[in-house]
Design an enzyme around this catalytic site. Structure first.
Site, PDB file in Angstrom:
ATOM      1  N   GLU A  87      19.612  36.099  67.787  1.00 22.02           N
ATOM      2  CA  GLU A  87      19.404  37.438  67.251  1.00 22.02           C
ATOM      3  C   GLU A  87      17.940  37.857  67.398  1.00 22.02           C
ATOM      4  OE1 GLU A  87      21.071  35.000  65.758  1.00 22.02           O
ATOM      5  OE2 GLU A  87      23.109  35.802  65.773  1.00 22.02           O
TER       6      GLU A  87
ATOM      7  N   GLU B  38       7.848  27.386  73.835  1.00 26.20           N
ATOM      8  CA  GLU B  38       8.982  26.603  73.352  1.00 26.20           C
ATOM      9  C   GLU B  38      10.292  27.200  73.844  1.00 26.20           C
ATOM     10  OE1 GLU B  38       9.286  26.598  69.124  1.00 26.20           O
ATOM     11  OE2 GLU B  38      10.676  24.891  69.079  1.00 26.20           O
TER      12      GLU B  38
ATOM     13  N   SER C 294      10.489  18.744  63.625  1.00 24.98           N
ATOM     14  CA  SER C 294      11.103  17.716  64.468  1.00 24.98           C
ATOM     15  C   SER C 294      10.326  16.413  64.376  1.00 24.98           C
ATOM     16  CB  SER C 294      11.107  18.132  65.949  1.00 24.98           C
ATOM     17  OG  SER C 294      11.504  19.453  66.086  1.00 24.98           O
TER      18      SER C 294
ATOM     19  N   GLN D 129       5.278  19.711  64.696  1.00 24.18           N
ATOM     20  CA  GLN D 129       4.858  21.096  64.438  1.00 24.18           C
ATOM     21  C   GLN D 129       5.475  21.620  63.141  1.00 24.18           C
ATOM     22  OE1 GLN D 129       6.101  24.002  67.305  1.00 24.18           O
ATOM     23  NE2 GLN D 129       8.048  23.001  67.748  1.00 24.18           N
ATOM     24  N   GLY D 130       4.661  22.279  62.354  1.00 26.00           N
ATOM     25  CA  GLY D 130       5.116  22.793  61.059  1.00 26.00           C
ATOM     26  C   GLY D 130       5.186  24.306  61.078  1.00 26.00           C
ATOM     27  N   TYR D 131       6.377  24.810  61.393  1.00 27.10           N
ATOM     28  CA  TYR D 131       6.546  26.267  61.515  1.00 27.10           C
ATOM     29  C   TYR D 131       7.452  26.804  60.412  1.00 27.10           C
ATOM     30  CZ  TYR D 131       4.221  26.800  66.034  1.00 27.10           C
ATOM     31  OH  TYR D 131       3.310  26.873  67.030  1.00 27.10           O
ATOM     32  N   SER D 132       8.784  26.602  60.614  1.00 29.22           N
ATOM     33  CA  SER D 132       9.776  27.211  59.717  1.00 29.22           C
ATOM     34  C   SER D 132       9.635  26.731  58.284  1.00 29.22           C
ATOM     35  CB  SER D 132      11.187  26.864  60.188  1.00 29.22           C
ATOM     36  OG  SER D 132      11.434  27.420  61.448  1.00 29.22           O
TER      37      SER D 132
END
Lengths: 380, 390, 390, 380
Positions: free
Chosen positions: C375, C246, C164, C129-132
């Site tokens: 946070e 997730e 990941s 998965q390509g998120y951040s």
């Protein structure tokens, strides 16, 4: 019977209790009893109404005149009573003293008390503690056998409803050393026998408690409940029920103090914005929310385990009381701090929760007690 | 006179002049606050104050011309040591001595010094401070109490809250708004008589049962213009200066342990210890040890901070924050040690120490609110010391 | 078929088909992830996967037409119970099974389901998965990776981080920016082949020494337009849906205790206990008890939350926040119990358990960062559950 | 001598040390030693330069070839070395082993070692610990008297610089039970005697330590330091010095990790603003600042008390190590968390501080050890 209540039944009971306490015994009622230094310490009319709904007999078998809905149901009611800080004989008579008679009383003792308790007509106080900190087996009060029964000498402290109860459920020692589990015996006695001196203790939470001194008090042999010296086996599971019940009340108090505080965060403005928009306060509020939810889960799990007589019930009770104590200490402190100067005034409600919190924390063992007991129980 | 001479003279004078009753621990209600209607609950406290006033030793380092003792810093330290040696009580408590006086010495005009200082040293005028308002707590600069310029006087309207002992005070030093178009730059510092027409005071009952604080209402109070201190609209700088001073004072509450209670360690051993004071319960023992460790470290920090020239606002905030939070933690630990014994409100079933403990525990919750909340102190540290952006 | 029949049939089938070696505890490196170049480190893991694939039981509740098992929720629960009964290993790990597949079943077109689902169930394609991105961590919607509309394809340029196992992945599901003029409303959800020209992957070395995460660079990667899922600029809703999922997964890490380490209580007794596992040191004992109490309460909370229909984003955030912070606390307690034994990095002077402990402790620090930092979770709780203002 | 250093002297020393470590041994140097798996584990050239400045002899009397500036001065240097995570024999040789010889060594032992240590030419390791957690008097390694001296059997763990030291300062038992304070004796021995097996332990902080096994090791009678069985009286005050010294190093590490983090808070942007502008992070940073300042005060007070041989020195050492441990655990964890994903990468420096932190926390007693010791010392 107890475990036949459905989720819907519990929700109905919760809503009923919430409405009842909100209407008949709101926070203002507690404040009024306090300010008029009411000698009874609770509202007898409110208690009559609670009894009519069956709440006084909620742990008593149907055969004995009760409704036998179990600990989870009683916990649901106590949780709601905690939201309005309502004083009533629920803690003393229903939760602490009567279950001892239900479990181990003989026919005469049962007939004498249980249906009267269920009717709200009889109050019984558990005269147990002797130390400033909960110590269930540290009993120095002695019951010495003689021809007429037993002679009692000793002193009890922090007896809930001790000065208004009709009977006392006395925990005394018939043998062994002062801090041994063996040798403890239980007695059901009248509160007006010669040699008994009862003094109300005016506590910070304005609830009822008393110190009771026994000076050569003669009680009949038939007063004993269960076997001579075997009292701890009866007492301990009842105490666990009481611990879980108090934890349920604390859950309600914590939730209410939290709700009041979150509401205040939304309306109080400083620096041109509601203080609830400041991230540091947001995060602290969110942390409190988590702690309340964990305490809630722990309390419900303990109450269910008691009803189901689960093997790990005692452990779960420790978890529940430990989490309830930590949660309520945190929430009651934060509630005052987040209210700022207002929170320090007698006029603000959060102070009432702070005061009740510390008493409830001590009641039947604080977090220090329960962490150690938990470690003992799981063999750490 | 050498310092040694000063010490022996001081010692001799104190020996002769400090009455025996003034060498005993002082209950809160025997404090002498002075004022137009002074209360001397302890019979010897009046003569003790008068003798100290005469030497200027209610304000040892103030100049003699303003009623002070004219002592050097070293001499004043010796006086304190010698008073401590015989456990002499402070002769006079006063927000005038601790707050207003030092401010006027620093920034006051000659006329202001002459007018206000000597009566303070003599305990003739009791002062209170008017800072917070219902809508201006942490956001102190948001205050709304107006002082309108009416030519020869200001007309003051508004409301203050948390005015300590306002119901006993003769005069007030007060932050007022003289310009509504700006925030910090529209604040002025005004002194006036609390007996002026239009001033009304209502004590506030606290959760601890005490009523040392008041709500104070101003309804068209006339204040002569010469009672403004500093520049018009220059009051915020004065406020900050006084606040830093107040924070340093409050931060020491924990170190002193409050003067109505025995020291923390003694309390813990009394409630949780055996006959020898050993605490058998390992968890309670650890809770106590943890707080005593923090106390030692905080003590060292206070010394280091005071020792350094750098008494910046940030450091005062650190001391205020940590000192008050630490005091609250200690009170909670003692409450855990005391169990039911710490939960009494009144009556004979509790001893005095128990009852004082309970009220002191409740009162301690205010430490992290008064004089700027803990949240405000953390903001100050983040900004002034760490330079974190707004 | 009744549920009882299903149970007995399932039990019999598992008994017959699950190889003995697949009924043993699984080291991390024996997990089967599938993909174009699958690794079957344990010799029996291949046949086990193939047999399960054949029955559709790598995705028990997916429809049969897409390679699933077509089981009801009740049947799937029985399958899990029966697999647990014999300690059967999961036959296939995959972000396709856990994340992309359920999403496509929910919102995918018929064509997308036919194209992507069956290969996932068969373990043929390994997804990442390509998120951040480097500049978009907590502020995920601040992502900058561009997908420009070039008529028949998108041209993707940018950089992802914390992808990941990207170095082992065949395809990626990826958040990209298709509109730069708005923030949340300019994001789309794109699937593409990691073997496309212009994709470059660099593993990131972590403090724990592991390299499960990568930096992934896209330099003019061509992506056919039919590989966009959902609406153009409608990707943010998809992202939030996947994130909540997730978070719920990560929150259970603590409850599971990580599968390379013995349970927390056993670890504590091993390091701090005597021969009977009793912990003599009262402070360590209390630290352990405290965490076990929290564990019990968290366990009850997870059950209660899962039991309730209300699996709102706020609750997922609570579980993620508390579960990961609790896991970190537990690791710190074990480190305290283990002393020097927990501080080994490598070499024969430490046993395996010691070395795994140290790396797991380091790795645990990431729990409260990945999948949305603590946070961020607290922000979500404050907003969604408590309704506190922005 | 020690207490004659002025405030100015200390500030000068601090600046000198800060400049030295910053230039000669920055964080990158530590990283390089780690990555090349350097067998020595520190930079011998840097150590030579440190020795030239007198730092190796900082606790050694002038008569013995040292400069005798005392613990506060050594603490100042260690604090600065903590900022760059510099490994050197300061902890092992200078702080832990040599002071035992200074205090209790005979003429021959002193002549043999002290001036060589001060010159940076000799390294001595304290072979003391045997348990995974600091237990100063739990010594099972036995020294049995025979005609040729003593025979040693046992195993030592976590011996700082054990695999590179020239000599070992061995703590062994000549009488009494394994965990008694009495019966402990100290020996100065060569590291290359038959029967000694030294294995470097590769620790998470990449510093030097070793496990050492003694198998029928024959040592001469003259190896003993002080009296037979009276070793604890010598060892204990030296350990207190070591604890304070490690706390000083931790103070520097905490300060540096904090400074790096505050800087990151100022530059890292999310949601269109530097994350240091978010109030929750501000407050946590401010709390860390307070904890660092308290740890600083505690460390300086302990070092001063050691130099002045104050009666409450041991208590203040407990306070210093306890506060340093809690502070560094907090700061190292927060440093990683506040760096987000970056903080988890090997590339970021904060991870190095996290790893060193836990080792330093254990070294000579963690917070659990020191809270209990403090309670013992003050008679709680």
């Amino acid at each position: 019977m107890a475990d036949q209540l459905t989720q819907q039944d519990h929700e109905l009971l919760r809503d009923t209790a919430a409405r009842f306490f909100g209407e008949r015994s709101p926070l203002g009622a507690m404040r009024q009893l306090r300010d008029e230094q009411n000698e009874v310490g609770f509202d007898r009319e409110v208690w009559r109404e609670m009894s009519e709904m069956g709440w006084a007999g909620i742990l008593i078998d149907e055969a004995d005149g009760g409704v036998d809905l179990g600990y989870r149901a009683l916990g649901t009611i106590l949780e709601q009573s905690g939201r309005t800080l309502t004083a009533s004989p629920l803690l003393s008579t229903v939760l602490s003293a009567t279950p001892i008679i239900s479990r181990a009383g003989n026919e005469a003792q049962r007939a004498d008390t249980l249906s009267a308790v269920a009717d709200g007509a009889l109050m019984i106080a558990l005269a147990h503690e002797e130390c400033p900190r909960h110590a269930p087996h540290r009993i120095a009060t002695r019951a010495v056998k003689n021809d007429d029964g037993y002679v009692i000498n000793g002193k009890k402290t922090f007896v809930l409803d001790g000065h208004v109860a009709d009977r006392l459920l006395l925990v005394a020692r018939t043998s062994c050393e002062d801090d041994q589990r063996e040798g403890i015996s239980l007695f059901l006695i009248d509160n007006a026998l010669p040699g008994i001196r009862i003094k109300r203790t005016r506590m910070v939470d304005s609830r009822n408690a008393a110190n009771i001194r026994f000076n050569n008090v003669q009680i009949p042999a038939g007063s004993i409940i269960g076997t001579v010296g075997g009292g701890a086996d009866i007492l301990d599971p009842v105490l666990d029920g009481a611990r879980a019940g108090v934890a349920a009340e604390m859950l309600g108090s914590g939730q209410e103090a939290f709700d009041i505080t979150v509401e205040y965060l939304k309306v109080r403005e400083q620096f041109g914005a509601p203080i609830g928009s400041f991230q540091a306060l947001k995060h602290r509020a969110a942390e409190m929310y988590c702690e309340i939810e964990l305490a809630r889960s722990a309390v419900y799990a303990a109450l269910d385990a008691l009803d189901q007589k689960a093997r790990d019930a005692a452990e779960l009770v420790c978890v529940a009381k430990a989490k309830a104590c930590d949660m309520l200490e945190l929430v009651s402190n934060e509630a005052v701090q987040m209210h700022g100067g207002i929170g320090m005034t007698d006029e603000a409600d959060v102070g009432l929760f702070l005061k009740r919190a510390r008493v409830a924390q001590q009641l039947y063992g604080d977090v220090v007690f329960h962490r150690q007991r938990f470690a003992d129980l799981i063999g750490l | 006179m050498t310092l040694e001479d000063f010490r022996s003279e001081t010692r001799a004078w104190l020996e002769e002049n400090c009455p025996p009753g003034m060498r005993t621990p002082m209950p809160d209600d025997e404090r002498v606050w002075g004022g137009k209607n002074p209360v001397f609950k302890h019979p010897e406290s009046k003569v003790w104050m008068e003798r100290m006033v005469e030497r200027g030793w209610t304000a040892p380092q103030w100049p003699r011309e303003y009623g002070g003792g004219g002592l050097s810093r070293a001499e004043a330290a010796i006086l304190t040591e010698e008073m401590n040696r015989i456990s002499a009580r402070p002769p006079l408590f006063s927000f005038g001595l601790g707050m207003l006086g030092p401010l006027l010495l620093d920034i006051g005009t000659q006329a202001e010094k002459e007018r206000y200082l000597a009566p303070i040293t003599r305990g003739e005028i009791r002062w209170c401070q008017g800072y917070s308002e219902p809508g201006a707590g942490s956001d102190l600069a948001g205050l709304q109490t107006r002082a309108e310029d009416k030519g020869d006087h200001y007309l003051v309207n508004g409301q203050k809250v948390w005015t300590s002992y306002a119901h006993h005070a003769d005069w007030i030093f007060c932050l007022v708004r003289t310009d509504t178009s700006v925030k910090h730059a529209g604040i002025s510092f005004l002194l006036f008589d609390m007996h002026s027409p239009g001033v009304e005071v209502r004590p506030i009952k606290l959760i601890s049962g005490a009523s040392a604080f008041c709500e104070t209402f101003f309804d068209n109070v006339k204040v002569p213009k010469d009672q403004l201190v500093g520049e018009v609209n220059g009051g915020w700088a004065i406020a900050k200066q006084l606040l830093a001073h107040e924070r340093a004072m409050i931060s020491q509450l924990g170190a002193r342990g409050g003067n109505r209670l025995p020291p923390f360690k003694d309390m813990a051993r009394r409630y949780a210890g055996d006959a020898n004071g050993r605490i058998a319960d390992p968890l309670l023992r650890d809770l106590v040890a943890r707080q005593l460790i923090n106390d030692r470290a905080f003590e060292s920090t206070s010394k280091r901070a005071i020792g350094s020239a750098d008494a910046a606002a940030g450091v005062a905030s650190m001391l205020k924050y940590y000192g008050t939070e630490q005091n609250k933690r200690k009170m909670e630990v003692i409450m855990k040690c005391a169990g039911y014994a710490g939960l009494g409100w009144e009556g004979e079933e509790f001893d005095d120490n128990d009852l004082v403990l309970c009220r002191s525990w409740l009162r301690s919750k205010g430490n992290s609110i008064e004089g700027g909340t803990s949240e405000v102190q953390l903001n100050v540290i983040a900004k002034r010391i760490l330079g974190l952006p707004d």
